[in-house]
Design an enzyme around this catalytic site. Structure first.
Site, PDB file in Angstrom:
ATOM      1  N   ASP A 138       0.873  -1.167   0.000  1.00  6.62           N
ATOM      2  CA  ASP A 138       0.000   0.000   0.000  1.00  6.62           C
ATOM      3  C   ASP A 138       0.920   1.229   0.000  1.00  6.62           C
ATOM      4  O   ASP A 138       2.129   1.106   0.217  1.00  6.62           O
ATOM      5  CB  ASP A 138      -0.877  -0.043   1.255  1.00  6.62           C
ATOM      6  CG  ASP A 138      -1.700   1.213   1.439  1.00  6.62           C
ATOM      7  OD1 ASP A 138      -2.391   1.616   0.486  1.00  6.62           O
ATOM      8  OD2 ASP A 138      -1.634   1.802   2.532  1.00  6.62           O
TER       9      ASP A 138
ATOM     10  N   ASP B 220      -0.246   5.111   1.011  1.00  2.70           N
ATOM     11  CA  ASP B 220      -0.576   6.033   2.105  1.00  2.70           C
ATOM     12  C   ASP B 220      -0.492   5.337   3.452  1.00  2.70           C
ATOM     13  O   ASP B 220      -1.182   4.338   3.680  1.00  2.70           O
ATOM     14  CB  ASP B 220      -1.998   6.584   1.920  1.00  2.70           C
ATOM     15  CG  ASP B 220      -2.057   7.742   0.940  1.00  2.70           C
ATOM     16  OD1 ASP B 220      -1.394   8.759   1.203  1.00  2.70           O
ATOM     17  OD2 ASP B 220      -2.762   7.632  -0.076  1.00  2.70           O
TER      18      ASP B 220
END
Length: 256
Positions: free
Chosen positions: A27, A29
């Site tokens: 991922d 963020d």
């Protein structure tokens, strides 16, 4: 886009069941960089401008519980149920532009990221970034972090049939890098992202960057770490190295 009320199957997976490691998926963020404070600032300022909650600024707790990790269509629907779709998405686009301005000035990598990057490159592992962020945001963050040449693929949730917490982005990333789910694992920081990885049949390492560990474990995280320097992570990576070495020796003995 399917309804977010659809049932997502939960399939728990653990490191001990991993085959020879082929790929690591990230991922962006809150995982590669601690970007949530910048998203929070952007939402707080812009929501106050439009008189959300009577102009009372949102709290970090409100942001964590209702906004963090979700994709923009769902956020707009939650924040502005009475607004026309186009108006809600215009607000989200403006917020993302504000976030990008902040990111260019303040974005920092999660501690230990460079060390992990070198470990992955030395072993020739495949890698992809998998995000619900808009592509423009994702590409900017990857560039600021110096990872444009590191990732072999960028998979954006809103460009899939369904975004996280559904498994589609992670299933697509496995196809793109040509890796098997039982030979890969995921780094994630949100319950939504962890559910997506778990539903794709992947082991998931949860980073407690901003979200509570219990929520990440309840979502199905295999392991929780503070950052990429965490000794718990490196103990698991060492075990994976040993497993690879043992399988290599086994393969050689079968050939002789």
């Amino acid at each position: 886009m399917h309804s977010s009320s659809s049932v997502i199957p939960v399939v728990f997976f653990c490191f001990s069941k991993l085959g020879t490691l082929e790929a690591i998926l990230f991922d962006i963020d809150g995982t590669l960089c601690d970007s949530d404070p910048l998203h929070y600032l952007a939402f707080r300022d812009m929501l106050q401008e439009v008189g959300f909650q009577g102009g009372i600024p949102i709290t970090e707790e409100f942001f964590s519980q209702n906004i963090s990790g979700k994709h923009n269509e769902d956020i707009a629907q939650f924040l502005f149920p009475d607004w026309e779709h186009q108006k809600g998405m215009k607000f989200m686009d403006d917020k993302e532009a504000y976030f990008r301005r902040l990111a260019k000035q303040q974005l920092e990598p999660v501690n230990g990221l460079d060390k992990l990057r070198r470990w992955i490159e030395e072993r020739g592992l495949k890698r992809a970034a998998v995000t619900n962020a808009p592509r423009e945001n994702a590409e900017l963050m990857i560039s600021i972090l110096g990872l444009s040449d590191f990732f072999m693929a960028l998979v954006v949730g809103t460009e899939c049939e369904r975004a996280k917490p559904f498994p589609d982005p992670y299933l697509k990333s496995l196809q793109v890098v040509e890796a098997l789910a039982d030979r890969a694992f995921v780094f994630e920081d949100s319950a939504s992202g962890i559910r997506a990885g778990v539903a794709a049949g992947l082991a998931v390492v949860g980073l407690t960057t901003r979200n509570p560990g219990k929520a990440l474990m309840d979502a199905g995280a295999t392991l929780l770490i503070k950052d990429f320097e965490d000794p718990k992570l490196w103990a698991e990576l060492e075990r994976l190295d040993q497993k690879r070495a043992e399988e290599g020796k086994s393969g050689l003995s079968e050939m002789t």
